[in-house]
Design an enzyme around this catalytic site. Structure first.
Site, PDB file in Angstrom:
ATOM      1  N   HIS A 204       0.737  -1.074  -0.150  1.00  0.00           N
ATOM      2  CA  HIS A 204      -0.343   0.062  -0.085  1.00  0.00           C
ATOM      3  C   HIS A 204       0.995   1.298  -0.100  1.00  0.00           C
ATOM      4  O   HIS A 204       0.684   2.273  -0.654  1.00  0.00           O
ATOM      5  CB  HIS A 204      -0.865  -0.184   1.170  1.00  0.00           C
ATOM      6  CG  HIS A 204      -1.923  -1.109   1.204  1.00  0.00           C
ATOM      7  ND1 HIS A 204      -3.212  -0.877   1.403  1.00  0.00           N
ATOM      8  CD2 HIS A 204      -1.787  -2.246   1.068  1.00  0.00           C
ATOM      9  CE1 HIS A 204      -3.804  -2.076   1.258  1.00  0.00           C
ATOM     10  NE2 HIS A 204      -2.955  -3.121   1.162  1.00  0.00           N
TER      11      HIS A 204
ATOM     12  N   ASP B 179      -5.840   5.988   1.817  1.00  0.00           N
ATOM     13  CA  ASP B 179      -6.015   4.508   1.567  1.00  0.00           C
ATOM     14  C   ASP B 179      -7.587   4.156   1.872  1.00  0.00           C
ATOM     15  O   ASP B 179      -7.915   4.769   3.042  1.00  0.00           O
ATOM     16  CB  ASP B 179      -5.211   3.613   2.235  1.00  0.00           C
ATOM     17  CG  ASP B 179      -5.016   2.177   1.856  1.00  0.00           C
ATOM     18  OD1 ASP B 179      -4.058   1.656   1.295  1.00  0.00           O
ATOM     19  OD2 ASP B 179      -5.887   1.495   2.263  1.00  0.00           O
TER      20      ASP B 179
END
Ligand code: UDP
Length: 483
Positions: free
Chosen positions: A33, A138
């Site tokens: 990520h 995110d």
């Protein structure tokens, strides 16, 4: 490197009025990520947009240390280290029944919850000094950005780190398809795009209950006024599944801005190109080496490692195998890192035919090298995008999360890979490893998926050239946030 080690006091935030927009990135602290938002930061910074990358000190350091530079002149990215209370960092458990890296959940939760206060203070200070503040977070970090969409001049975009294929399925599931509350339209979409023969794995099989709960919690907190959703994919790879997402969630604006990873390796790339494996690759025949790596979240039992070692040796193919344990919540805490043993005499057995790498491998460079002809992968989304942009076919061995669904996309929809048939079994045998390596590297089926992968790689690389489809979408996004 512009690394600021403490929270920026509100009164010293620079004045950014000269710029039309300033972007703040809020990643989930897991390598796959962090990596994607850092790559997106690099791409945006080439448009002279100031970028702030926020996180804990350890995760910012991790992201920078493992960063692959795209070789372009960037507006420097500013890293902001925010203090949060200490969080547990247990080692991975290779014996766990579910292969999901549950040991990382405490670090995810700690970041999502405790970054909220310092981040909000930082954004409040920044929003008064900019024309427009864009926060790209995110989708699993919604807790951290609560209240941000009410700041003046500010808009939020959620970033979804997985394939459009996996997201489309997930959106259909959230809209109630799987739970029987679906209306006719959702059923039609589902049956059209995800026919039974794809044999798509259920969410329950992909994730343990505790992580499903984390996903639900974070999705419930997605800002109601979110300005859009961002994906690391592109129309030329996943156009039909992006269409599904748009039909299932028409209330949002969707941006497919990928590929984020560098698509061309230039001599100015500063990553690990001095790694000894690159000199070894230079000595090999074109397309003769299979690269074997299962990312940063896979922990395997010793017996499994032994089976892979034997399978690779028996396949009679050249290989580079990255043999590292899964990351823990703090990758700089190396005291409990397990160093798996290889069978006795293994080095002698494989001689110069294979390399086993135990440190950080320059994956993007390895995949871009002409000697690399295949990639045995767990199908983490970064690895999928990197293999597709470099045109390298895969032997898919999914472990958890979105990986089984990405495997279906890669092998059955796009046909750029073959699947390791035994992947659901507790122990994958040396025989299965040997077979799948041979299938990919020396069979007619392997040659066909290689042609498909090379074709797709060309299409993707062309799409990021000036006036290419992906480039146009990226420029449209830049124009939109700079309006
Ligand atoms: N990676 C790398 N060197 C390594 C291990 C991993 O460069 O030794 C990179 C890889 O290129 C990819 C990322 O780490 O960008 C892993 O992300 P992915 O989504 O493939 O899998 P995850 O680690 O999230 O399971």
């Amino acid at each position: 490197m512009n690394n600021q080690n403490h929270i920026i006091p509100c009164n010293v935030v620079k004045n950014y009025n000269y710029f039309r927009v300033v972007v703040v990135m809020v990643p989930l602290p897991a390598q796959g990520h962090l990596n994607q938002l850092l790559h997106l930061s690099q791409l945006l910074s080439t448009f002279d947009i100031p970028i702030h990358f926020v996180g804990t000190a350890t995760h910012n350091r991790q992201a920078q240390l493992r960063r692959v530079h795209n070789g372009q002149t960037n507006h420097p990215i500013e890293f902001h280290d925010f203090d949060i209370p200490p969080f547990p960092c247990p080692p991975p458990n290779p014996a766990a029944t579910h292969k999901f890296p549950s040991h990382l959940i405490p670090s995810f939760t700690a970041a999502a919850v405790h970054l909220h206060r310092p981040l909000l203070a930082f954004l409040q200070a920044l929003s008064s000094k900019v024309k427009r503040l864009v926060v790209i977070h995110d989708s699993l970090m919604s807790s951290a950005i609560q209240g941000v969409d009410s700041l003046p001049n500010t808009e939020t975009y959620s970033f979804h780190t997985v394939s459009a294929f996996a997201i489309a399925l997930h959106s259909l599931e959230r809209k109630g398809f799987v739970y029987g509350r679906n209306d006719g339209e959702m059923t039609t979409i589902y049956e059209e795009y995800f026919p039974k023969e794809l044999n798509v794995v259920s969410m329950e099989e992909c994730f343990p209950t505790e992580f499903l709960e984390l996903i639900r919690t974070q999705f419930r907190q997605l800002p109601k006024m979110g300005a859009g959703k961002i994906y690391n994919t592109c129309k030329v790879i996943e156009g039909q599944f992006l269409d599904v997402i748009k039909r299932v969630e028409p209330e949002f604006r969707h941006w497919a801005l990928g590929p984020f990873n560098p698509v061309k390796i230039s001599s100015s790339m500063q990553s690990c190109s001095s790694h000894s494996c690159m000199a070894w690759l230079d000595q090999q025949e074109p397309r003769s080496v299979i690269y074997v790596s299962f990312g940063t979240t896979t922990a395997m039992k010793d017996q499994q490692i032994k089976e892979i070692a034997i399978g690779l040796a028996r396949s009679d193919q050249k290989f580079i195998w990255v043999l590292r344990d899964a990351d823990n919540g703090d990758v700089f805490n190396t005291s409990e890192i397990r160093k798996s043993k290889l069978p006795e005499g293994y080095d002698h057995l494989i001689g110069d035919r294979g390399l086993v790498i135990r440190d950080w491998a320059p994956q993007v460079e390895i995949l871009s090298h002409w000697a690399t002809g295949g990639f045995m992968t767990h199908c983490g989304w970064n690895s999928c995008m990197e293999s597709m942009t470099t045109g390298v076919p895969v032997a898919a061995w999914p472990m958890h999360s979105d990986q089984p669904r990405n495997t279906v996309l890669m092998t059955m929809v796009l046909r750029v890979g073959v699947v390791l048939e035994e992947w659901r079994q507790e122990l994958v045998t040396a025989h299965a490893v040997e077979e799948v390596v041979r299938k990919l590297m020396v069979s007619e089926e392997g040659a066909e998926v290689r042609r498909n992968a090379e074709r797709l790689g060309n299409i993707v690389r062309q799409s990021v050239e000036d006036d290419g489809e992906s480039r146009r979408e990226f420029e449209a996004f830049v124009a939109h946030i700079s309006r």
